[in-house]
Design a protein around this motif. Structure first.
Motif, PDB file in Angstrom:
ATOM      1  N   GLY A 169     -42.851  23.813-162.509  1.00 32.09           N
ATOM      2  CA  GLY A 169     -44.019  24.798-162.259  1.00 32.09           C
ATOM      3  C   GLY A 169     -44.824  25.419-161.164  1.00 32.09           C
ATOM      4  N   TRP A 170     -45.384  24.101-161.488  1.00 30.09           N
ATOM      5  CA  TRP A 170     -46.058  23.540-159.747  1.00 30.09           C
ATOM      6  C   TRP A 170     -45.541  23.093-158.391  1.00 30.09           C
ATOM      7  CZ3 TRP A 170     -47.523  17.696-158.530  1.00 30.09           C
ATOM      8  CH2 TRP A 170     -48.552  17.919-157.179  1.00 30.09           C
ATOM      9  N   ARG A 171     -44.199  22.491-158.960  1.00 29.43           N
ATOM     10  CA  ARG A 171     -43.266  22.934-157.837  1.00 29.43           C
ATOM     11  C   ARG A 171     -42.911  24.434-156.875  1.00 29.43           C
ATOM     12  NH1 ARG A 171     -40.422  18.468-160.325  1.00 29.43           N
ATOM     13  NH2 ARG A 171     -38.681  20.123-160.565  1.00 29.43           N
ATOM     14  N   ALA A 210     -53.833  24.613-163.367  1.00 27.84           N
ATOM     15  CA  ALA A 210     -51.981  23.727-163.955  1.00 27.84           C
ATOM     16  C   ALA A 210     -52.225  22.940-162.580  1.00 27.84           C
ATOM     17  CB  ALA A 210     -51.126  24.799-164.187  1.00 27.84           C
ATOM     18  N   ASP A 211     -52.929  23.533-161.619  1.00 29.01           N
ATOM     19  CA  ASP A 211     -52.444  22.592-160.135  1.00 29.01           C
ATOM     20  C   ASP A 211     -52.884  21.584-160.420  1.00 29.01           C
ATOM     21  OD1 ASP A 211     -50.305  24.550-159.437  1.00 29.01           O
ATOM     22  OD2 ASP A 211     -51.991  25.570-158.464  1.00 29.01           O
ATOM     23  N   ALA A 212     -54.679  21.933-160.275  1.00 29.19           N
ATOM     24  CA  ALA A 212     -55.425  20.748-160.841  1.00 29.19           C
ATOM     25  C   ALA A 212     -55.056  19.280-161.588  1.00 29.19           C
ATOM     26  CB  ALA A 212     -56.649  21.390-160.801  1.00 29.19           C
ATOM     27  N   GLY A 258     -51.149  14.099-161.970  1.00 27.82           N
ATOM     28  CA  GLY A 258     -50.401  13.348-162.154  1.00 27.82           C
ATOM     29  C   GLY A 258     -50.157  13.789-163.701  1.00 27.82           C
ATOM     30  N   HIS A 259     -50.723  14.503-164.615  1.00 24.23           N
ATOM     31  CA  HIS A 259     -50.663  15.019-165.945  1.00 24.23           C
ATOM     32  C   HIS A 259     -49.973  16.317-166.261  1.00 24.23           C
ATOM     33  CE1 HIS A 259     -55.032  12.940-165.946  1.00 24.23           C
ATOM     34  NE2 HIS A 259     -54.208  12.502-165.389  1.00 24.23           N
ATOM     35  N   PHE A 260     -48.214  16.210-166.136  1.00 24.06           N
ATOM     36  CA  PHE A 260     -47.548  17.080-166.611  1.00 24.06           C
ATOM     37  C   PHE A 260     -47.591  17.029-167.911  1.00 24.06           C
ATOM     38  CE2 PHE A 260     -45.781  14.716-162.196  1.00 24.06           C
ATOM     39  CZ  PHE A 260     -46.836  15.066-161.371  1.00 24.06           C
ATOM     40  N   GLY A 261     -48.176  16.967-168.446  1.00 26.89           N
ATOM     41  CA  GLY A 261     -47.737  17.088-169.874  1.00 26.89           C
ATOM     42  C   GLY A 261     -47.153  16.159-170.658  1.00 26.89           C
ATOM     43  N   LEU A 291     -62.263  20.772-167.334  1.00 23.34           N
ATOM     44  CA  LEU A 291     -62.272  21.337-165.978  1.00 23.34           C
ATOM     45  C   LEU A 291     -62.775  22.921-166.105  1.00 23.34           C
ATOM     46  CD1 LEU A 291     -60.709  20.587-163.547  1.00 23.34           C
ATOM     47  CD2 LEU A 291     -58.503  20.967-164.522  1.00 23.34           C
ATOM     48  N   ILE A 292     -62.175  23.533-167.145  1.00 22.97           N
ATOM     49  CA  ILE A 292     -62.043  24.515-167.043  1.00 22.97           C
ATOM     50  C   ILE A 292     -63.442  25.690-167.041  1.00 22.97           C
ATOM     51  CG2 ILE A 292     -61.944  26.748-168.725  1.00 22.97           C
ATOM     52  CD1 ILE A 292     -59.577  25.166-169.853  1.00 22.97           C
ATOM     53  N   ARG A 293     -64.516  24.310-167.896  1.00 23.09           N
ATOM     54  CA  ARG A 293     -65.743  24.621-167.362  1.00 23.09           C
ATOM     55  C   ARG A 293     -66.727  24.521-166.125  1.00 23.09           C
ATOM     56  NH1 ARG A 293     -66.143  22.665-172.475  1.00 23.09           N
ATOM     57  NH2 ARG A 293     -67.236  20.344-171.701  1.00 23.09           N
ATOM     58  N   ASP A 294     -66.016  23.504-165.498  1.00 25.45           N
ATOM     59  CA  ASP A 294     -66.241  23.372-163.781  1.00 25.45           C
ATOM     60  C   ASP A 294     -65.914  24.366-163.197  1.00 25.45           C
ATOM     61  OD1 ASP A 294     -67.632  20.798-164.746  1.00 25.45           O
ATOM     62  OD2 ASP A 294     -66.012  19.841-164.525  1.00 25.45           O
ATOM     63  N   LYS A 295     -64.464  24.471-163.146  1.00 25.67           N
ATOM     64  CA  LYS A 295     -63.379  25.944-162.359  1.00 25.67           C
ATOM     65  C   LYS A 295     -64.293  26.996-162.415  1.00 25.67           C
ATOM     66  CE  LYS A 295     -60.202  22.713-160.469  1.00 25.67           C
ATOM     67  NZ  LYS A 295     -60.852  22.277-158.795  1.00 25.67           N
ATOM     68  N   ALA A 296     -64.570  27.107-164.142  1.00 24.00           N
ATOM     69  CA  ALA A 296     -65.301  28.702-163.951  1.00 24.00           C
ATOM     70  C   ALA A 296     -66.985  29.382-163.713  1.00 24.00           C
ATOM     71  CB  ALA A 296     -65.103  28.849-165.684  1.00 24.00           C
ATOM     72  N   ALA A 297     -67.373  27.647-163.271  1.00 25.59           N
ATOM     73  CA  ALA A 297     -69.141  27.817-162.820  1.00 25.59           C
ATOM     74  C   ALA A 297     -68.823  28.233-161.241  1.00 25.59           C
ATOM     75  CB  ALA A 297     -68.941  26.813-162.935  1.00 25.59           C
ATOM     76  N   ASP A 298     -67.553  26.919-160.655  1.00 28.19           N
ATOM     77  CA  ASP A 298     -67.302  27.570-159.577  1.00 28.19           C
ATOM     78  C   ASP A 298     -67.087  28.415-158.526  1.00 28.19           C
ATOM     79  OD1 ASP A 298     -67.225  24.857-159.134  1.00 28.19           O
ATOM     80  OD2 ASP A 298     -65.048  23.714-159.007  1.00 28.19           O
ATOM     81  N   GLN A 299     -66.741  29.349-159.299  1.00 33.07           N
ATOM     82  CA  GLN A 299     -65.944  31.384-159.062  1.00 33.07           C
ATOM     83  C   GLN A 299     -67.320  32.103-159.848  1.00 33.07           C
ATOM     84  OE1 GLN A 299     -61.869  31.647-159.937  1.00 33.07           O
ATOM     85  NE2 GLN A 299     -61.524  29.936-159.456  1.00 33.07           N
TER      86      GLN A 299
END
Length: 690
Positions: free
Chosen positions: A527-529, A541-543, A548-551, A577-585
């Motif tokens: 999906g990233w590509r 998902a991009d982060a 290098g964490h592809f599943g 990561l989710i908490r940080d990105k949510a706070a950023d936004q």
């Protein structure tokens, strides 16, 4: 007696022949004369025995499914079997081809069953959301034992004649001249002394002491049902055969059958049964299909190898081409290992494995594809790469060969334009693993010739695939709707829903797995590509991909997979990561319920399906359902997204889409005109949603 049932005599044996092509279904116009024949022969003193046989390619392959859910015209199958059981002279079912569903139940009403060596017997009603309604759950256990009956009825999988003989389901297996040998068998039985016991009176295999073992196996099967009602009802009905008197068990079976046939799940599964058959009708009957004798596959990676196996499993010789000897050997070794796994599991014999492996020919030279009638490209999902491959195929492929691309997203018209023969180019979107997954999206490009399209649809059925023809757009039907389904997934995460919470809502709905577990399984880099190629982003998902964490393949994705485990475990780093990105936004956390998750993921998918119909990308709403059930795991008991939309209520979906559009302004929630039209008319493109 009629055009559908006739009676011949061979000495003292009367042979009742059913002739209702193509599969001798037990329609009313068959049941009525069949009942008359049996009643008449029962009382004829010159008749010593009765054989029931069928003309054509098969014994009775089931009931007439079009009669389900309608008032029953008498006599029904149960009445015919009841008459059979009053006949004091030997009755013999002569089975060739398949005896399925009502056909096998008819045979169970006879004293004896004989079969051609190539015959198959089963009760597959569970696949229509039903249980056998003509006494199958009560009579079959009396012949093969409750545990064998449980496995046969809950799986719906037919068994061959040899297994049926070993289990006690048939009394003899003949190799050739079934009709004559069935008559001789009936004559022999007529010459024996003593009364004949109908199957209903054979209770020796019904031992209450077996109940604990039965209940354990039934509980294991129930776990695999994933919310489907029919497998549970089948198990209960077989159990009743052990614990209740025959008539009481028969009445309970009927009660369960009526409940199922009137329910949404069976309606959904019957809808899919007809939808698959409608989707497979491609091209006029008089179109001459092209001959496919050898298949070429370009690419020996995961997809290419799986596609090659799919054709070999269908009996086609396959030339597998790679750009280097190393890549080719790696691919062929993987194919050999995959077959070896099947042998170790008992699903394939060693001889069969060797036969299939022998169908492969490896090459690193495009010229070796010159004798192929179909060449499937399965290389990297980039337009430039695919166009280069098709240019080279154009130079070597023989005239009339079909050139197919296994693209998931790309424009097949553009690929076809890179050749001098666009009429021979078609999309064949296999699903991974290609040797297992049933769906094949057949992509019709602007210049694809009708005979090429019809040839691929017919070929798909020959290799065990479910074909659906779709038009050209980004992602076609399945992946385009998948994008709409996933559009809100990351927003839900940022608003404080966890991956495991969203995935649990999906599995509770009936999906085999949720979107984040599925992404980890497929590989997040895919999906990233695709997003990068289209200039799109997905914050979480991009982060993960940038790290290098592809599943599963890297042990980390939305979940953790420690020590090679395939079982997902919560990933604390993702939650942080989710908490940080949510706070950023500046997104404040809040409680999100299952209802909201369904509305923001599945409702846009329905809306996108309506747009796909508007644009003519799919010919029928039922085609969309076939795609999603067979390719993406949409719950069978809900009939596919477009059928389920009718059950859910289109007015309700429109109202909630409007709510989310007003709240977010996102285009995925903008109601499609066809969705509004369908709500007003109760149908998609003028055809009933139910």
């Amino acid at each position: 007696m009629s055009n559908f049932v006739s009676v011949t005599r061979d000495g003292g044996v009367a042979v009742v022949i059913i002739d209702n092509p193509p599969v001798n279904a037990l329609s009313f116009h068959v049941r009525e004369p069949l009942m008359q024949a049996l009643v008449s022969l029962r009382d004829e003193p010159d008749v010593a025995a009765i054989v029931i046989a069928c003309a054509g390619r098969t014994f009775v392959a089931g009931a007439d499914i079009t009669e389900f859910g309608k008032p029953v015209q008498q006599p029904d199958l149960r009445a015919i079997i009841a008459v059979l059981e009053t006949i004091a002279k030997p009755t013999v079912a002569a089975i060739h081809g398949t005896a399925l569903g009502g056909g096998l139940e008819l045979a169970l009403g006879c004293h004896f069953r004989v079969a051609d060596a190539g015959a198959r017997l089963g009760l597959p009603e569970v696949k229509l959301g039903l249980l056998p309604g003509g006494g199958g759950t009560v009579r079959l256990p009396r012949l093969v034992g409750p545990l064998k009956a449980l496995r046969m009825i809950v799986s719906g999988t037919p068994i061959d004649a040899a297994e049926a003989l070993a289990a006690g389901l048939v009394d003899a297996v003949f190799d050739g001249d079934l009709a004559a040998r069935a008559v001789r068998f009936a004559s022999k039985m007529a010459g024996q002394d003593g009364p004949l016991a109908p199957v209903r009176d054979r209770n020796s295999r019904l031992d209450p002491a077996d109940l604990p073992d039965f209940d354990r196996q039934a509980a294991e099967l129930a776990k695999k049902a994933r919310g489907l009602e029919a497998p549970i009802a089948c198990a209960q009905s077989v159990r009743n055969a052990i614990t209740l008197p025959f008539e009481a068990a028969l009445a309970a079976e009927r009660e369960l059958f009526v409940k199922l046939v009137e329910g949404d799940q069976s309606r959904a599964q019957r809808h899919l049964f007809f939808a698959e058959r409608e989707a497979a009708k491609v091209g006029a009957k008089d179109i001459v299909r092209r001959k496919i004798a050898r298949v070429g596959v370009v690419g020996a990676g995961t997809m290419g190898g799986g596609i090659a196996m799919a054709f070999a499993n269908g009996g086609f010789p396959v030339t597998v081409m790679e750009t280097s000897r190393e890549a080719l050997e790696r691919g062929l070794t993987t194919i050999d290992k995959n077959y070896a796994v099947s042998v170790s599991r008992g699903s394939l014999s060693e001889d069969a494995k060797q036969q299939r492996v022998g169908l492969f020919k490896g090459s690193t030279n495009y010229a070796d594809l010159a004798d192929c009638d179909l060449i499937v490209e399965a290389v990297f999902e980039e337009m430039a790469v695919k166009k280069e491959v098709f240019s080279r195929l154009d130079a070597v492929a023989r005239p009339g060969a079909i050139l197919a691309t296994n693209t998931s997203y790309l424009d097949v018209n553009e690929i076809a334009a890179s050749t001098s023969r666009p009429q021979d180019v078609v999309g064949m979107h296999f699903f991974s693993p290609a040797n297992v997954m049933k769906l094949l999206e057949i992509v019709r490009a602007e210049k694809t010739a009708p005979d090429a399209l019809a040839t691929i649809a017919e070929l798909a059925r020959r290799i065990g695939k479910v074909p659906v023809v779709v038009g050209v757009c980004h992602g076609f039907v399945g992946n385009r709707m998948l994008s709409a389904r996933g559009a809100e997934s990351e927003t839900l995460l940022l608003e404080s829903a966890t991956p495991q919470q969203i995935d649990r809502v999906f599995t509770d709905f009936g999906w085999p797995m949720g979107p984040f577990q599925m992404g980890d399984l497929a590989g997040l880099d895919i999906g990233w590509r695709n997003r990068k190629a289209r200039g799109q982003t997905a914050v979480i998902a991009d982060a993960l991909c940038e790290q290098g964490h592809f599943g599963q393949k890297t042990g980390r994705g939305f979940y953790l997979y420690e020590n090679g485990s395939r079982s997902p475990a919560p990933n604390p780093e993702v939650e942080a990561l989710i908490r940080d990105k949510a706070a950023d936004q500046g997104i404040a956390p809040r409680a999100i319920g299952a209802k909201e998750i369904i509305e923001r993921t599945l409702y846009p998918m329905i809306n996108e399906g309506a747009k796909i119909l508007e644009e003519g990308i799919a010919a029928r709403a039922s085609d969309i359902d076939v795609v999603w059930v067979n390719g993406y795991g949409f719950p069978v008991g809900k009939g596919g997204p477009m059928f389920w939309a009718g059950l859910e209520g289109l007015d309700k979906i429109i109202g909630r889409l409007g709510h989310w559009h007003q709240r977010t302004g996102k285009d995925i929630f903008r109601v499609a005109p066809l969705l509004r039209q369908a709500a007003e008319t109760g149908s998609w493109e003028g055809k009933s949603m139910a």
